[in-house]
Motif scaffolding. Sequence first.
Motif, PDB file in Angstrom:
ATOM      1  N   VAL A  69       0.844  -1.190   0.000  1.00 29.59           N
ATOM      2  CA  VAL A  69       0.000   0.000   0.000  1.00 29.59           C
ATOM      3  C   VAL A  69       0.880   1.240   0.000  1.00 29.59           C
ATOM      4  CG1 VAL A  69      -1.646   1.368   1.352  1.00 29.59           C
ATOM      5  CG2 VAL A  69      -1.955  -1.110   1.138  1.00 29.59           C
ATOM      6  N   ILE A  70       0.628   2.123  -0.942  1.00 35.08           N
ATOM      7  CA  ILE A  70       1.424   3.352  -1.052  1.00 35.08           C
ATOM      8  C   ILE A  70       0.574   4.528  -0.605  1.00 35.08           C
ATOM      9  CG2 ILE A  70       2.822   4.788  -2.569  1.00 35.08           C
ATOM     10  CD1 ILE A  70       3.462   2.356  -4.182  1.00 35.08           C
ATOM     11  N   TYR A  71       0.549   4.675   0.700  1.00 34.66           N
ATOM     12  CA  TYR A  71      -0.091   5.807   1.371  1.00 34.66           C
ATOM     13  C   TYR A  71       0.790   6.190   2.548  1.00 34.66           C
ATOM     14  CZ  TYR A  71      -4.759   6.638  -0.594  1.00 34.66           C
ATOM     15  OH  TYR A  71      -5.797   7.030  -1.399  1.00 34.66           O
ATOM     16  N   GLY A  72       0.806   7.466   2.885  1.00 35.29           N
ATOM     17  CA  GLY A  72       1.546   7.902   4.057  1.00 35.29           C
ATOM     18  C   GLY A  72       0.862   7.464   5.336  1.00 35.29           C
ATOM     19  N   GLY A  73       1.629   7.405   6.412  1.00 33.23           N
ATOM     20  CA  GLY A  73       1.079   6.929   7.667  1.00 33.23           C
ATOM     21  C   GLY A  73       0.565   8.022   8.577  1.00 33.23           C
ATOM     22  N   VAL A 101       4.411   1.241   2.588  1.00 33.84           N
ATOM     23  CA  VAL A 101       5.698   1.925   2.522  1.00 33.84           C
ATOM     24  C   VAL A 101       5.824   2.835   3.740  1.00 33.84           C
ATOM     25  CG1 VAL A 101       5.956   1.831   0.019  1.00 33.84           C
ATOM     26  CG2 VAL A 101       4.765   3.752   1.050  1.00 33.84           C
ATOM     27  N   GLN A 102       7.001   2.907   4.311  1.00 38.16           N
ATOM     28  CA  GLN A 102       7.196   3.640   5.565  1.00 38.16           C
ATOM     29  C   GLN A 102       7.580   5.091   5.302  1.00 38.16           C
ATOM     30  OE1 GLN A 102       6.392   2.263   8.695  1.00 38.16           O
ATOM     31  NE2 GLN A 102       5.482   0.909   7.162  1.00 38.16           N
ATOM     32  N   ALA A 103       6.537   5.908   5.120  1.00 41.44           N
ATOM     33  CA  ALA A 103       6.718   7.340   4.902  1.00 41.44           C
ATOM     34  C   ALA A 103       5.486   8.051   5.442  1.00 41.44           C
ATOM     35  CB  ALA A 103       6.898   7.646   3.417  1.00 41.44           C
ATOM     36  N   THR A 104       5.620   9.346   5.721  1.00 41.25           N
ATOM     37  CA  THR A 104       4.515  10.075   6.338  1.00 41.25           C
ATOM     38  C   THR A 104       3.493  10.570   5.314  1.00 41.25           C
ATOM     39  OG1 THR A 104       5.846  12.099   6.293  1.00 41.25           O
ATOM     40  CG2 THR A 104       5.885  10.811   8.332  1.00 41.25           C
ATOM     41  N   HIS A 105       3.944  10.879   4.096  1.00 38.80           N
ATOM     42  CA  HIS A 105       3.052  11.320   3.019  1.00 38.80           C
ATOM     43  C   HIS A 105       3.826  11.230   1.707  1.00 38.80           C
ATOM     44  CE1 HIS A 105       5.482  14.835   3.639  1.00 38.80           C
ATOM     45  NE2 HIS A 105       4.739  15.347   4.609  1.00 38.80           N
ATOM     46  N   CYS A 106       3.185  11.604   0.601  1.00 41.44           N
ATOM     47  CA  CYS A 106       3.819  11.386  -0.704  1.00 41.44           C
ATOM     48  C   CYS A 106       5.109  12.185  -0.864  1.00 41.44           C
ATOM     49  CB  CYS A 106       2.844  11.687  -1.838  1.00 41.44           C
ATOM     50  SG  CYS A 106       2.107  13.326  -1.834  1.00 41.44           S
ATOM     51  N   MET A 107       5.171  13.397  -0.297  1.00 42.52           N
ATOM     52  CA  MET A 107       6.406  14.173  -0.401  1.00 42.52           C
ATOM     53  C   MET A 107       7.558  13.451   0.299  1.00 42.52           C
ATOM     54  SD  MET A 107       3.667  16.116  -0.884  1.00 42.52           S
ATOM     55  CE  MET A 107       3.022  16.486   0.766  1.00 42.52           C
ATOM     56  N   ASP A 108       7.243  12.824   1.426  1.00 43.13           N
ATOM     57  CA  ASP A 108       8.255  12.098   2.194  1.00 43.13           C
ATOM     58  C   ASP A 108       8.726  10.846   1.464  1.00 43.13           C
ATOM     59  OD1 ASP A 108       9.757  11.961   4.677  1.00 43.13           O
ATOM     60  OD2 ASP A 108       8.529  10.228   5.193  1.00 43.13           O
ATOM     61  N   MET A 109       7.924  10.345   0.549  1.00 46.09           N
ATOM     62  CA  MET A 109       8.339   9.175  -0.235  1.00 46.09           C
ATOM     63  C   MET A 109       9.413   9.535  -1.258  1.00 46.09           C
ATOM     64  SD  MET A 109       4.667   7.300  -0.874  1.00 46.09           S
ATOM     65  CE  MET A 109       3.456   7.280   0.449  1.00 46.09           C
ATOM     66  N   VAL A 110       9.425  10.806  -1.641  1.00 45.13           N
ATOM     67  CA  VAL A 110      10.372  11.253  -2.668  1.00 45.13           C
ATOM     68  C   VAL A 110      11.606  11.920  -2.057  1.00 45.13           C
ATOM     69  CG1 VAL A 110      10.644  12.712  -4.709  1.00 45.13           C
ATOM     70  CG2 VAL A 110       8.474  11.539  -4.299  1.00 45.13           C
ATOM     71  N   ALA A 111      11.411  12.666  -0.974  1.00 46.67           N
ATOM     72  CA  ALA A 111      12.531  13.332  -0.293  1.00 46.67           C
ATOM     73  C   ALA A 111      12.268  13.294   1.206  1.00 46.67           C
ATOM     74  CB  ALA A 111      12.667  14.775  -0.773  1.00 46.67           C
ATOM     75  N   PHE A 200      12.263   6.691  -3.210  1.00 39.40           N
ATOM     76  CA  PHE A 200      11.023   5.958  -3.470  1.00 39.40           C
ATOM     77  C   PHE A 200      11.323   4.493  -3.812  1.00 39.40           C
ATOM     78  CE2 PHE A 200       6.869   5.902  -6.116  1.00 39.40           C
ATOM     79  CZ  PHE A 200       6.142   5.501  -5.015  1.00 39.40           C
ATOM     80  N   LYS A 201      12.351   4.291  -4.621  1.00 45.12           N
ATOM     81  CA  LYS A 201      12.749   2.924  -4.964  1.00 45.12           C
ATOM     82  C   LYS A 201      13.127   2.128  -3.720  1.00 45.12           C
ATOM     83  CE  LYS A 201      14.596   3.874  -9.614  1.00 45.12           C
ATOM     84  NZ  LYS A 201      15.832   3.885 -10.439  1.00 45.12           N
ATOM     85  N   LYS A 202      13.862   2.758  -2.818  1.00 47.15           N
ATOM     86  CA  LYS A 202      14.285   2.068  -1.596  1.00 47.15           C
ATOM     87  C   LYS A 202      13.089   1.730  -0.715  1.00 47.15           C
ATOM     88  CE  LYS A 202      17.562   2.111   2.243  1.00 47.15           C
ATOM     89  NZ  LYS A 202      16.596   1.437   3.134  1.00 47.15           N
ATOM     90  N   LEU A 204      10.041   1.175  -1.682  1.00 47.53           N
ATOM     91  CA  LEU A 204       9.335   0.075  -2.327  1.00 47.53           C
ATOM     92  C   LEU A 204      10.071  -1.248  -2.097  1.00 47.53           C
ATOM     93  CD1 LEU A 204       8.385   1.817  -5.682  1.00 47.53           C
ATOM     94  CD2 LEU A 204       6.766   0.905  -4.018  1.00 47.53           C
ATOM     95  N   THR A 205      11.391  -1.215  -2.235  1.00 48.45           N
ATOM     96  CA  THR A 205      12.195  -2.419  -2.026  1.00 48.45           C
ATOM     97  C   THR A 205      12.106  -2.897  -0.581  1.00 48.45           C
ATOM     98  OG1 THR A 205      13.729  -1.718  -3.766  1.00 48.45           O
ATOM     99  CG2 THR A 205      14.499  -3.426  -2.258  1.00 48.45           C
ATOM    100  N   ASP A 206      12.167  -1.952   0.358  1.00 49.46           N
ATOM    101  CA  ASP A 206      12.044  -2.311   1.778  1.00 49.46           C
ATOM    102  C   ASP A 206      10.687  -2.945   2.062  1.00 49.46           C
ATOM    103  OD1 ASP A 206      14.555  -1.286   2.217  1.00 49.46           O
ATOM    104  OD2 ASP A 206      13.873   0.574   3.162  1.00 49.46           O
ATOM    105  N   ALA A 207       9.629  -2.400   1.461  1.00 49.06           N
ATOM    106  CA  ALA A 207       8.295  -2.966   1.668  1.00 49.06           C
ATOM    107  C   ALA A 207       8.203  -4.375   1.079  1.00 49.06           C
ATOM    108  CB  ALA A 207       7.244  -2.052   1.054  1.00 49.06           C
ATOM    109  N   LEU A 208       8.821  -4.564  -0.073  1.00 48.95           N
ATOM    110  CA  LEU A 208       8.830  -5.890  -0.703  1.00 48.95           C
ATOM    111  C   LEU A 208       9.501  -6.917   0.185  1.00 48.95           C
ATOM    112  CD1 LEU A 208       8.249  -7.518  -3.348  1.00 48.95           C
ATOM    113  CD2 LEU A 208      10.608  -6.938  -4.032  1.00 48.95           C
ATOM    114  N   GLU A 209      10.582  -6.499   0.850  1.00 48.02           N
ATOM    115  CA  GLU A 209      11.366  -7.429   1.672  1.00 48.02           C
ATOM    116  C   GLU A 209      10.821  -7.553   3.089  1.00 48.02           C
ATOM    117  OE1 GLU A 209      15.220  -5.700   1.352  1.00 48.02           O
ATOM    118  OE2 GLU A 209      15.561  -6.469  -0.687  1.00 48.02           O
ATOM    119  N   GLN A 210       9.869  -6.734   3.435  1.00 48.06           N
ATOM    120  CA  GLN A 210       9.339  -6.723   4.801  1.00 48.06           C
ATOM    121  C   GLN A 210       8.642  -8.036   5.159  1.00 48.06           C
ATOM    122  OE1 GLN A 210       7.312  -3.061   5.803  1.00 48.06           O
ATOM    123  NE2 GLN A 210       5.910  -4.124   7.195  1.00 48.06           N
TER     124      GLN A 210
END
Length: 210
Positions: A69-73, A101-111, A200-202, A204-210
């Motif tokens: 799921v790609i949504y911020g927490g 994915v472990q991020a607070t919102h979409c901006m945090d997924m990119v930077a 963002f790639k990282k 996604l990869t971390d979520a895949l391996e979780q």
Amino acid sequence: MANPDFSNTAIVACGTLSPELKHLQAEGFLNAGKIVYTTPGLHQNCPELERQLTEAVKRVEDDYDKVIVIYGGKYCYVNAADPTRTMAKIIDELGPKVVRVQATHCMDMVASEAERDELAGGEKVWWMTPGWVKYRHKVFEGWDKGIANENFPRHTGGARVLDGVGLCEQYLNEQPEEILDYSDWMGIPLMGVPVTLDRFKKLLTDALEQ
């Protein structure tokens, strides 16, 4: 190094991030079995966000080993009617196949926050991603000029788009009036900030391996 294999994974994502995900598909990094997008801008409508998210996960979970799921927490789902109901709780209820994915919102997924602070240089900035430009009228649905005036002008650093897909440059070359109109409505300068999608790639990869 070979790209991670997402072929047995489904992705359920906020439509605001479709430009980044489609870019990663096009460059060959993301071979997800299926990607389902929810309507952009649902952070303003928690019940509808939860409904679309749950429905999308149920639609794909039987066909894939994992659902990302790609949504911020922290900021994408703020339920004023029930503050104890969080994105983490929703994800947990969706079952063991589902991770976020472990991020607070979409901006945090990119930077990251540290990267955004460095880019801001001490100014107060209204951060966006390309989807906030492409889907402007959905992301700010219900906002009139009065609400815009209450929220944007205090951002002395203007509005900056963390652009990892070249969308702002495309708009400036092909339809600059869109950017000018957006900036005028916000009452602050709007500019694109070129970034990579490495973070963002990282995630996604971390979520895949979780």
